[in-house]
Design an enzyme around this catalytic site. Structure first.
Site, PDB file in Angstrom:
ATOM      1  N   GLU A   1       3.307  26.242 -12.614  1.00 56.16           N
ATOM      2  CA  GLU A   1       4.058  25.861 -13.809  1.00 56.16           C
ATOM      3  C   GLU A   1       4.687  24.491 -13.594  1.00 56.16           C
ATOM      4  O   GLU A   1       4.896  24.068 -12.458  1.00 56.16           O
ATOM      5  CB  GLU A   1       5.183  26.880 -14.083  1.00 56.16           C
ATOM      6  CG  GLU A   1       4.727  28.315 -14.122  1.00 56.16           C
ATOM      7  CD  GLU A   1       5.898  29.296 -14.073  1.00 56.16           C
ATOM      8  OE1 GLU A   1       7.058  28.840 -14.184  1.00 56.16           O
ATOM      9  OE2 GLU A   1       5.651  30.502 -13.917  1.00 56.16           O
TER      10      GLU A   1
ATOM     11  N   LEU B   1      14.869  26.842  -5.024  1.00 55.87           N
ATOM     12  CA  LEU B   1      13.514  26.891  -4.477  1.00 55.87           C
ATOM     13  C   LEU B   1      13.385  25.974  -3.268  1.00 55.87           C
ATOM     14  O   LEU B   1      13.949  24.885  -3.237  1.00 55.87           O
ATOM     15  CB  LEU B   1      12.495  26.455  -5.531  1.00 55.87           C
ATOM     16  CG  LEU B   1      12.308  27.355  -6.748  1.00 55.87           C
ATOM     17  CD1 LEU B   1      11.293  26.743  -7.698  1.00 55.87           C
ATOM     18  CD2 LEU B   1      11.863  28.746  -6.331  1.00 55.87           C
TER      19      LEU B   1
ATOM     20  N   LYS C   1       7.689  21.885 -13.315  1.00 52.26           N
ATOM     21  CA  LYS C   1       9.089  21.946 -12.866  1.00 52.26           C
ATOM     22  C   LYS C   1       9.912  21.054 -13.796  1.00 52.26           C
ATOM     23  O   LYS C   1       9.880  19.834 -13.700  1.00 52.26           O
ATOM     24  CB  LYS C   1       9.226  21.485 -11.424  1.00 52.26           C
ATOM     25  CG  LYS C   1      10.628  21.638 -10.863  1.00 52.26           C
ATOM     26  CD  LYS C   1      10.694  21.214  -9.407  1.00 52.26           C
ATOM     27  CE  LYS C   1      12.096  21.401  -8.862  1.00 52.26           C
ATOM     28  NZ  LYS C   1      13.095  20.556  -9.569  1.00 52.26           N
TER      29      LYS C   1
ATOM     30  N   GLU D   1      13.702  22.336 -48.200  1.00 55.11           N
ATOM     31  CA  GLU D   1      13.679  23.763 -48.544  1.00 55.11           C
ATOM     32  C   GLU D   1      14.485  24.584 -47.539  1.00 55.11           C
ATOM     33  O   GLU D   1      15.211  25.512 -47.911  1.00 55.11           O
ATOM     34  CB  GLU D   1      12.230  24.259 -48.597  1.00 55.11           C
ATOM     35  CG  GLU D   1      12.073  25.740 -48.951  1.00 55.11           C
ATOM     36  CD  GLU D   1      12.509  26.065 -50.371  1.00 55.11           C
ATOM     37  OE1 GLU D   1      12.753  27.250 -50.647  1.00 55.11           O
ATOM     38  OE2 GLU D   1      12.617  25.139 -51.196  1.00 55.11           O
ATOM     39  N   PHE D   2      14.359  24.219 -46.234  1.00 52.74           N
ATOM     40  CA  PHE D   2      15.109  24.926 -45.187  1.00 52.74           C
ATOM     41  C   PHE D   2      16.613  24.781 -45.426  1.00 52.74           C
ATOM     42  O   PHE D   2      17.366  25.762 -45.404  1.00 52.74           O
ATOM     43  CB  PHE D   2      14.734  24.371 -43.809  1.00 52.74           C
ATOM     44  CG  PHE D   2      15.440  25.042 -42.665  1.00 52.74           C
ATOM     45  CD1 PHE D   2      14.879  26.140 -42.025  1.00 52.74           C
ATOM     46  CD2 PHE D   2      16.679  24.594 -42.221  1.00 52.74           C
ATOM     47  CE1 PHE D   2      15.530  26.768 -40.973  1.00 52.74           C
ATOM     48  CE2 PHE D   2      17.344  25.212 -41.180  1.00 52.74           C
ATOM     49  CZ  PHE D   2      16.763  26.301 -40.551  1.00 52.74           C
TER      50      PHE D   2
ATOM     51  N   CYS E   1      38.378  -0.676   8.816  1.00 50.18           N
ATOM     52  CA  CYS E   1      38.320   0.086   7.566  1.00 50.18           C
ATOM     53  C   CYS E   1      38.518  -0.856   6.380  1.00 50.18           C
ATOM     54  O   CYS E   1      39.490  -1.615   6.346  1.00 50.18           O
ATOM     55  CB  CYS E   1      39.391   1.176   7.562  1.00 50.18           C
ATOM     56  SG  CYS E   1      39.489   2.084   5.998  1.00 50.18           S
TER      57      CYS E   1
ATOM     58  N   ASP F   1      12.062  20.286 -44.694  1.00 51.24           N
ATOM     59  CA  ASP F   1      13.468  20.279 -44.286  1.00 51.24           C
ATOM     60  C   ASP F   1      14.371  20.532 -45.490  1.00 51.24           C
ATOM     61  O   ASP F   1      15.401  21.209 -45.379  1.00 51.24           O
ATOM     62  CB  ASP F   1      13.834  18.930 -43.650  1.00 51.24           C
ATOM     63  CG  ASP F   1      13.198  18.753 -42.284  1.00 51.24           C
ATOM     64  OD1 ASP F   1      12.672  19.753 -41.747  1.00 51.24           O
ATOM     65  OD2 ASP F   1      13.233  17.629 -41.751  1.00 51.24           O
TER      66      ASP F   1
ATOM     67  N   GLU G   1      15.012  26.704 -18.458  1.00 55.04           N
ATOM     68  CA  GLU G   1      15.599  25.380 -18.266  1.00 55.04           C
ATOM     69  C   GLU G   1      16.012  24.808 -19.617  1.00 55.04           C
ATOM     70  O   GLU G   1      15.241  24.833 -20.578  1.00 55.04           O
ATOM     71  CB  GLU G   1      14.581  24.452 -17.608  1.00 55.04           C
ATOM     72  CG  GLU G   1      15.178  23.246 -16.946  1.00 55.04           C
ATOM     73  CD  GLU G   1      15.537  23.514 -15.485  1.00 55.04           C
ATOM     74  OE1 GLU G   1      15.926  22.563 -14.800  1.00 55.04           O
ATOM     75  OE2 GLU G   1      15.421  24.680 -15.039  1.00 55.04           O
TER      76      GLU G   1
END
Length: 663
Positions: free
Chosen positions: A110, A81, A112, A33-34, A404, A31, A170
């Site tokens: 795959e 879907l 979900k 060096e980055f 109500c 990290d 996603e």
């Protein structure tokens, strides 16, 4: 080496490190060096602004605040879907595919992901646009925020990708990042996010890209779309996309039998909690794109895919009380208040009880130990009671109110309905506020006002119905606390602009029971003025496609009420569009011709093609017959339409052929 070469090399090096760290999990530098290299690049770019590049890795963290999100039409509709919770549903799907295709096929299985769907558009290897699902036809342009997601490439690797394509996936909030941010929010006395999906959705809509960049969202891509894809195999296209720099899950299995599918589902149903992100099921897709096209779609879903949802988790907790909420249409909804309990990664405090029948069936008492589950619903539900644990005395039964809870008006229950209603919609506060909120919503009048502002206006006596919005003046607003002149002017201007909203949206905004967007459009088309609609009888209404007795009676009842008629007279006086503006044909090149539109289009939306047909004198129809002249066909035209077209001898034309017809 000159400065430009040095900058280009640094960019390429950092892009490669990003890819290895965020996509394939193979970091090759520390990290420290980055960060050192990134700072060096930032310094050089600041010294030499003439070499600015929008796609530089330094541009991932935005500095500007976006004021809003533009609305973008999807090139291909983002369909939802169909889903199932049972093996019967999987078997039905498999056998249906087998029957329609009558040839060998492969199902790609795959995970979900439980996140936020995103559409990414690339042109010449560069990220052009990122759009949310929205309503499936139109979504929000969140490109600025998506650029901060480090697993999404701004520039692609290699050169074997299509010039223009779309890839969908996603946006997920990994568990580690989700738990970290919730810990920080609690320490700062902020409410924690309910679950990773909500956190991801909220983050994408954040107006400050710097906030987005700090939350460490991730992205998994799962579908490639375009005209010139390299392979007919969905799976193979995803593998190619992985080579271009996209993060594609390795948890994909191509299955040739129903047993292989069930084994995959069972395995990940058991081990889903071992994953670094939330999943709620498995998606099954026909692998061949040619076969996908043959299978086509139904109204809102592709025929070639289905989602299997994992069985919901059940927990036990205690019922403390029940609130009875009043909705905008007067429906009374009971909500259970529970002892907080962890359920599927979410702290659950409330659960839906739906109606009186469910309360009675559960024989619900305050203090009961309840079994709560969270299936396909957003709000969890109570599925049972542990009656053996109930105290023999002191537990009060839950009874549905007769009046109500907001205005004390006696409730009514219509025949064949489970819901109770408060009929006092002119004086019941929650109904009034709900109606005004609905009327002002984006899909109706698109007035720039939220629920809190409506509450403020209500308390100040400025609104008691939707028409009152058009009487509010700037001086009225400036009398209220914390309102600046600019905000007051913006609100009044927004109200004035709403007078240009077309008739069908005004009709939808009125909030007539059972009249949604689609029904409102059909009513506006059949009855070009509000006066004509107000005197329509049951027979006239039920002849309209998609309108039955229930909707017809609701419309008749609405217009038989003098309060509603008075409201409409006021709206008309204020200048709202209560009639259909007759379209003037631009040309008559399509005069006398009838069209059906089918499939997915690249150049324009389906609605735009309908408009072009009508503007050139043609007619759009919804059902195929021998009288139909043309089918305007895009990708994934339904197989049933194709068979009927051949039977009736109807000409099928492409987008380009149609556009030549109206040149």
């Amino acid at each position: 080496m000159n400065i430009k070469q040095k900058i280009d090399n640094l960019r390429q090096e950092i892009d490669n490190w990003n890819y290895r760290y965020y996509v394939i999990y193979q970091p090759i530098v520390s990290d420290f060096e980055f960060d050192k290299k990134l700072k060096e690049l930032e310094k050089l770019e600041a010294q030499y602004p003439e070499y600015y590049d929008y796609y530089s890795p330094t541009q991932r963290i935005g500095n500007d605040i976006n004021n809003n999100f533009a609305q973008i039409n999807h090139i291909y509709p983002m369909l939802s879907l169909s889903n199932t919770y049972s093996w019967e549903g999987i078997n039905d799907f498999y056998n249906r595919i087998k029957k329609i295709l009558n040839e060998n096929f492969v199902i790609a299985c795959e995970l979900k992901y439980d996140g936020v769907s995103i559409s990414l558009i690339y042109e010449s290897g560069l990220l052009l646009r990122a759009v949310t699902r929205g309503d499936g036809t139109t979504g929000d342009d969140v490109t600025t925020n998506i650029r901060t997601v480090k697993s999404i490439p701004l520039k692609l690797y290699g050169n074997n990708y299509p010039r223009f394509f779309e890839i969908r996936g996603e946006i997920v909030f990994p568990w580690a990042a989700f738990n970290k941010i919730n810990k920080e929010r609690i320490e700062n006395s902020e409410p924690p996010f309910a679950n990773p999906r909500n956190a991801a959705a909220g983050t994408l809509k954040t107006l400050n890209p710097q906030v987005v960049s700090q939350r460490n969202l991730d992205a998994y891509l799962y579908q490639l779309l375009g005209d010139n894809l390299s392979s007919d195999s969905h799976y193979e296209n995803l593998q190619l996309a992985q080579g271009w720099g996209f993060k594609v899950s390795n948890i994909i299995k191509c299955c040739k039998t129903i047993d292989e599918i069930e084994n995959f589902i069972n395995y990940w149903g058991k081990w889903k909690k071992s994953l670094p992100f939330a999943v709620d099921g498995v998606v099954l897709k026909v692998d061949s794109i040619r076969q996908q096209s043959l299978l086509g779609r139904i109204a809102k879903s592709p025929r070639w895919a289905i989602a299997y949802k994992f069985q919901s988790e059940t927990v036990k907790t205690t019922l403390h009380s029940v609130d009875f909420q009043v909705g905008r249409t007067g429906i009374i909804t009971p909500i259970a208040n529970l002892e907080p309990v962890l359920l599927s990664g979410t702290i659950v405090k409330r659960a839906s009880l739906h109606n009186e029948d469910i309360i009675n069936a559960l024989d619900l008492h305050i203090g009961d130990q309840c079994y709560v589950e969270k299936g396909g619903e957003i709000i969890p539900k109570i599925t049972g009671i542990n009656k053996e644990a109930r105290l023999t005395f002191g537990n009060k039964a839950v009874n549905f109110p007769k009046n109500c809870p907001a205005c004390n008006t006696p409730l009514i229950r219509f025949q064949n309905e489970t819901a109770y209603y408060c009929p006092n919609y002119t004086q019941c506060k929650p109904q009034i506020k709900g109606m005004i909120t609905h009327f002002a919503s984006r899909k109706a009048m698109n007035i720039n006002v939220g629920e809190e502002t409506i509450e403020t206006f209500y308390r100040a006596g400025l609104v008691r119905d939707i028409a009152d919005l058009y009487e509010i003046k700037i001086d009225d607003i400036l009398q209220l606390k914390r309102w600046a002149e600019k905000s007051a002017i913006n609100f009044v201007e927004s109200v004035q602009q709403s007078k240009q909203v077309p008739y069908e949206r005004v009709l939808y905004g009125l909030g007539i029971h059972f009249v949604g967007e689609v029904v409102a459009k059909r009513l506006a088309k059949a009855f070009p003025t509000i006066e004509q609609l107000s005197i329509a009888n049951n027979e006239q209404l039920t002849t309209i496609d998609g309108i039955g007795n229930q909707i017809a009676q609701s419309v008749i009842q609405y217009f038989s009420n003098e309060n509603n008629l008075q409201l409409i007279r006021r709206l008309k006086l204020y200048g709202l569009q209560l009639f259909t503006i007759q379209k003037i044909f631009i040309d008559n090149k399509l005069a006398g011709k009838t069209f059906i539109i089918s499939g997915i289009f690249r150049k324009y939306s389906r609605d735009k093609y309908k408009e072009l047909i009508e503007n050139n004198g043609g007619k759009n129809v919804s059902s195929l017959s021998a009288k139909t002249d043309f089918i305007l066909s895009g990708v994934n035209m339904g197989p049933v339409k194709l068979i009927k077209a051949q039977r009736f001898g109807i000409k099928i034309i492409s987008e380009d052929e149609f556009l030549k017809m109206i040149e």
